[in-house]
Design an enzyme around this catalytic site. Structure first.
Site, PDB file in Angstrom:
ATOM      1  CG  ASP A 479      54.867   6.814  61.339  1.00 46.54           C
ATOM      2  OD1 ASP A 479      55.383   6.903  62.467  1.00 46.54           O
ATOM      3  OD2 ASP A 479      54.851   5.759  60.698  1.00 46.54           O
ATOM      4  NE  ARG A 483      52.967   1.470  61.031  1.00 42.97           N
ATOM      5  CZ  ARG A 483      52.183   1.936  60.066  1.00 42.97           C
ATOM      6  NH1 ARG A 483      50.946   1.495  59.943  1.00 42.97           N
ATOM      7  NH2 ARG A 483      52.635   2.864  59.229  1.00 42.97           N
ATOM      8  CG  ASP A 484      56.887  -2.862  64.218  1.00 43.70           C
ATOM      9  OD1 ASP A 484      56.116  -2.257  63.438  1.00 43.70           O
ATOM     10  OD2 ASP A 484      57.379  -3.971  63.953  1.00 43.70           O
ATOM     11  CD  GLU A 485      56.371   3.240  60.231  1.00 41.93           C
ATOM     12  OE1 GLU A 485      56.690   3.968  59.293  1.00 41.93           O
ATOM     13  OE2 GLU A 485      55.435   2.421  60.173  1.00 41.93           O
ATOM     14  CG  ASP A 492      53.707  11.125  57.580  1.00 38.05           C
ATOM     15  OD1 ASP A 492      54.583  10.803  56.758  1.00 38.05           O
ATOM     16  OD2 ASP A 492      52.793  10.366  57.928  1.00 38.05           O
ATOM     17  CD1 TRP A 543      58.957  10.758  53.476  1.00 38.54           C
ATOM     18  CD2 TRP A 543      57.997  11.187  51.518  1.00 38.54           C
ATOM     19  NE1 TRP A 543      57.802  10.016  53.404  1.00 38.54           N
ATOM     20  CE2 TRP A 543      57.197  10.248  52.203  1.00 38.54           C
ATOM     21  CE3 TRP A 543      57.587  11.608  50.257  1.00 38.54           C
ATOM     22  CZ2 TRP A 543      56.015   9.727  51.675  1.00 38.54           C
ATOM     23  CZ3 TRP A 543      56.414  11.085  49.729  1.00 38.54           C
ATOM     24  CH2 TRP A 543      55.641  10.166  50.426  1.00 38.54           C
ATOM     25  CD  GLU A 754      49.465   3.784  57.444  1.00 43.71           C
ATOM     26  OE1 GLU A 754      50.615   3.827  56.971  1.00 43.71           O
ATOM     27  OE2 GLU A 754      49.117   2.947  58.312  1.00 43.71           O
ATOM     28  CG  HIS A 775      49.251   7.327  59.702  1.00 38.52           C
ATOM     29  ND1 HIS A 775      50.004   6.327  60.256  1.00 38.52           N
ATOM     30  CD2 HIS A 775      49.982   7.812  58.687  1.00 38.52           C
ATOM     31  CE1 HIS A 775      51.139   6.197  59.587  1.00 38.52           C
ATOM     32  NE2 HIS A 775      51.165   7.112  58.626  1.00 38.52           N
TER      33      HIS A 775
END
Length: 977
Positions: A479, A483-485, A492, A543, A754, A775
């Site tokens: 995605d 960042r922490d993802e 997506d 999703w 995003e 994103h």
């Protein structure tokens, strides 16, 4: 040329084995071959082919397998049907073809593939890790594993097969093997772990040698997910390697990971995908992977139980450094921080070449944007540090780049280097730019598509789409990269997939990811929010539907029935999951759903738009059921076709009864609700016009802007263009203020954001919590640009562009040209259109051999159409002309075509406004007023568009005088928007 003679102009080229060129270490026991045809003749169709396979030497005198001449148009995914393949063997193959005129090609240039280990029993290696009594398994330091080896005289070939629980780099005699990064990649580690193959013959010589492995935490042990959910697959890193040495006398030896290996730690004190890397060059062990490496400081290893997951050959192209870019400048922020500007929001790493004393500590902190005060903005990283700390050894020519980490960034705050006074302009600021290089990293997919048009803002948008794809296709479709993802969010991927497959050859990439989706699918058919699954949740509409939509898109683009067959049970499982949710079998009204995520019609403090989640869920239920039915038809599953046709019809009926009035209104007055009803074909034909009109009115109510989120936006422009409102779709695209695609462009974006307002007009930020500037989901507009503006599409009944649909979106607002190209499995497709002298249209097409095209030219008549300077009616390769009320349709065979025609009706309205703009620019009084406001018109952040936008507004209402007050009011309107 007489039929049956060899035709020099007919050739088979670009041979591929399972999408890849000359792959090493494959795991397929029945690989498939694809090729392209080239021919000087228009309308060339293959009528037969012949494939030969030779073993090892490439000698086809006595082929290992010969298909013989097969009457067929097939040139994609032709399966090997020869004798059983041997492991660790190179096979060569070649192709010849015949066309409809009886021409026979020469044999193609040979290509090859090389098998890996095709049977589990052939693995002799053990999974090893440092002994816990010697090295703490919890240490963040990267392990060094090594073994001395002996090479006898007469070495012919050496191939290593390696994998790890963690990430690794392989070294042989002090040299890095291969150029792949972040190996073995990220798979569903509980089920599937990839191994890689390396030809290391060139790294070995007779006598003593050494082999070494760097082993880091990576995705396996490093902890994935946001700060509240650091998911791990295991607690101990381990390595697995089998090196096969083949000698000229026919003998073989194998070197494997076992208890004879040694372990230590070295200069990499920590390495994390989220946090970065800490490296002390003074701790480097010179020659540690060579035979001469010192023994002091090395410790024993221990074998662990092998993981339950299946060891599989590499399926995807690996991550590599694909481009090196240099910083465009350096500068000091108002707070005095020294910062590099790479000029592009990129994903990868910085390579340092410092010239500093030993012990100098250089810290690099990576971020995407600056805040409104000109400082580097780290807030959107959340807990991810994205920091690299390097301690120099002080030797001439030293260089360093992180080994097991990647960052998403444009700006790099540099600490520890002396800041110099600004010297000559070439210095470009306080930092020595020649000490830094940006290494762009992503899955090394072959580029496949291009798009450009007459509007530079849209061209920048296309560049942003491509850079967003590159940055987020890092072994899985993530995605965001900063960042922490950085997780493989399924929605997506499914909304962007068609765009992605136009821009790049994603066959291997999505083959791997879809197999992981199937592996991680829950027993009840539910689908995780992210794949590989890190246990953040499962089974939301839009999703989980990736389980159905993505295999179908893959089949459409590549014609791959085998992967569709592989994924079919997963597709059925997802539809079965929805069907079982109740209380109604034909509507989905239960469970958690993200809804129209980040839609602008959301209530305050909500991430979910106003469109009812049950409406979205039932719409996707119908859509997935329809695609499952279509897949069943392709695979010949007659009973399933009957079952899912009946289910689909009942779900659609339920949707209509619940959400569509008898007079053709959608119960939910949102743009997304109308988009889904149109795009998923959920309403009867007579009602479509009314619903499309309502959608158009909803956009007008928003001052010509969208209000959609992750669900509605990818389909919005298609719903408009395909139902008579192409001009509205273009207007949405060309909006230069918030919200719209060009707003971010006006703010200097070089990737997709995003949030529509990630950076607001006053320079403040949307949110620290969730505000990625890379994103790709909204980059799905690319699919519409390629298919509806440039006009390259495929016929779903003849997948892989076997039958191409060409329908350029000529006309409309402010576009005078567009061009796209796509390297399909059959070859290059191009469509280029340009408006010349206000009403003359030039269209250039390229249709690859072994395909045909259906062409629709708007505003065209047969009598007025010329091809290469001659009447099109008599042109070679064209047929089946059919004139409509406002277009001309015809068939085209392969070849290149140049069309010219006049279409004044297409452009009357547009050029009326353009003429008014020109008149305003030429009017001395208007010029005088504009010049007084020039500082405002060219002021950031709207400098790219303010002047042109203002002129357009003035031209739209020419009856009103052009005054200071009127321009001031327009500027105020623009700022408020």
């Amino acid at each position: 040329m007489a039929a049956g003679h060899q035709a020099d102009q007919l050739q088979a080229i670009n041979l591929r084995c399972d999408y890849r060129k000359n792959p090493i270490g494959t795991g397929e026991k029945r690989p498939r071959f694809s090729w392209q045809l080239i021919s000087e003749d228009r309308g060339t169709i293959q009528t037969a082919f012949r494939v030969q396979v030779g073993r090892e030497s490439g000698d086809f005198g006595e082929p290992f397998w010969d298909s013989g001449k097969i009457p067929s148009e097939d040139s994609l995914h032709v399966k090997y049907e020869g004798p059983q393949l041997a492991s660790r063997t190179r096979y060569y193959y070649r192709v010849k073809v015949w066309d409809q005129a009886g021409n026979e090609s020469a044999w193609s240039e040979p290509a090859w593939w090389e098998t890996g280990l095709l049977d589990e029993s052939e693995w002799k290696a053990q999974w090893i890790t440092p002994h816990p009594d010697a090295i703490d398994p919890r240490t963040e330091a990267v392990f060094l594993l090594r073994k001395r080896i002996h090479v006898r005289p007469g070495l012919q070939r050496a191939v290593a097969y390696a994998s790890t629980l963690g990430l690794y780099e392989l070294y042989v005699n002090g040299e890095r093997a291969g150029d792949a990064e972040l190996t073995p990649g990220w798979t569903s580690y509980h089920h599937r772990i990839q191994y890689q193959a390396y030809d290391v013959t060139g790294h070995l010589q007779e006598g003593g040698g050494g082999i070494g492995i760097l082993l880091a935490d990576g995705w396996y042990k490093g902890g994935m997910g946001d700060a509240h959910n650091r998911f791990r697959y295991g607690e101990r890193r381990a390595a697995f390697l089998q090196l096969h040495l083949r000698y000229k006398d026919g003998s073989e030896e194998a070197v494997v990971t076992d208890a004879s290996w040694l372990a230590s730690t070295g200069p990499i004190l920590s390495s994390s995908l989220y946090d970065g890397e800490v490296y002390d060059a003074r701790l480097e062990r010179s020659g540690w992977s060579c035979a001469s490496a010192e023994e002091l400081g090395w410790h024993p290893v221990t074998a662990i139980e092998p993981p339950a997951a299946q060891l599989i050959a590499q399926e995807n192209e690996p991550v590599r450094v694909t481009q090196v870019i240099r910083p465009v400048r350096s500068f000091l922020t108002p707070a005095g921080a020294a910062v590099l500007d790479m000029g592009q929001n990129m994903v990868g790493r910085i390579r340092l070449k410092p010239d500093v004393p030993a012990g100098t500590v250089i810290t690099l902190r990576h971020a995407e944007v600056l805040d409104r005060d000109g400082e580097v903005y780290f807030g959107n990283l959340r807990t991810a540090k994205q920091t690299v700390v390097y301690t120099a050894k002080g030797e001439p020519g030293e260089t360093y780049a992180p080994h097991f980490s990647f960052q998403g960034f444009r700006y790099v705050q540099v600490e520890g280097l002396p800041i110099r006074e600004n010297g000559p302009e070439s210095h470009s600021g306080p930092l020595p730019l020649d000490c830094f290089a940006g290494e762009v990293m992503h899955t090394d997919m072959e580029p496949a598509g291009s798009f450009e048009c007459s509007h530079e803002g849209i061209n920048q948008l296309q560049r942003n789409i491509v850079w967003g794809q590159r940055g987020n296709f890092v072994d899985v479709p993530t995605d965001c990269p900063q960042r922490d993802e950085r997780l493989g969010w399924t929605a997506d991927a499914q909304v962007f997939m068609r765009t992605a497959l136009f821009n790049y050859n994603g066959g291997p990439f999505f083959t791997k990811w879809l197999r992981d989706l199937k592996a991680d699918q829950l027993p009840d058919g539910g689908v995780p929010f992210v794949v590989p699954d890190t246990k953040v949740g499962s089974s939301s509409a839009g999703w989980g539907d990736a389980a159905v939509i993505c295999p179908w898109i893959f089949y459409q683009v590549y014609g791959d029935r085998q992967l569709l067959e592989e994924q079919y049970d997963s597709m059925k499982g997802w539809v079965g999951y929805i069907r079982a949710q109740g209380p109604s079998e034909y509507a989905w009204t239960t469970g958690f759903h993200f809804g129209d995520w980040l839609a602008l019609d959301a209530k305050e403090n909500s991430f979910t738009g106003a469109t009812p989640k049950e409406l979205i869920a039932t719409a996707y239920y119908a859509y997935s059921t329809r695609l499952l039915r279509d897949a069943a038809a392709v695979l010949g599953r007659t009973e399933d076709v009957r079952e899912y046709t009946e289910l689909y019809e009942k779900v659609v009926a339920q949707f209509r009864g619940e959400y569509v009035t008898p007079f053709g209104r959608i119960a939910s007055p949102t743009q997304t609700a109308h988009v889904l009803a149109l795009a998923f074909d959920l309403v009867e034909a007579p009602m479509k016009a009314r619903i499309a009109q309502s959608l158009n009115e909803l956009i007008a109510e928003h001052n010509g802007h969208l209000s959609t989120g992750f669900i509605g936006t990818p389909l919005l422009c298609f719903a408009l263009s395909d139902h008579g409102y192409h001009d509205t779709a273009l207007k949405l695209l060309l909006q230069e203020d918030y919200p719209g695609w060009l707003y971010a462009v006006s703010r200097g974006a070089t990737t997709i954001w995003e949030h529509w307002d990630g950076i607001k007009a006053d320079g403040s930020f949307w949110s620290d919590h969730m505000n990625s500037f890379n994103h790709y989901a909204y980059g799905s507009i690319g699919d519409w640009l390629y298919r509806r503006v440039a006009g390259i599409d495929l016929d779903p009944a003849a997948p892989a562009y076997k039958r191409i649909r060409i329908a350029p979106g000529i006309g409309g607002r402010r576009l005078t040209s567009a061009r796209a190209s796509h390297e399909s499995m059959y070859g290059m497709i191009t469509c280029s259109w340009q408006v010349v002298n206000r009403e003359e249209v030039h269209v250039t097409l390229r249709i690859p051999a072994n395909t045909t095209a259906s062409v629709i030219l708007p505003g065209c008549t047969l009598a007025g159409l010329a091809e290469s300077g001659l009447p099109a009616a008599s042109a070679d390769g064209l047929s089946s002309f059919e004139e409509g009320a406002d277009s001309l349709a015809f068939e085209a065979g392969s070849g290149e075509y140049r069309f010219v025609y006049r279409a004044p009706a297409l452009f009357a309205n547009r050029f009326t406004v353009e003429n008014k703009v020109r008149e305003l620019q030429d009017d001395p009084e208007v010029k005088e007023v504009l010049e007084r406001h020039l500082p405002e018109l060219l002021a950031p952040p709207l400098m790219y568009f303010a002047k042109n936008w203002t002129l357009q507004q003035l031209a739209d209402d020419p009856q009103l005088p052009v005054t200071d007050e009127r321009i001031a009011a327009l500027l105020q309107e623009l700022q408020e928007a």
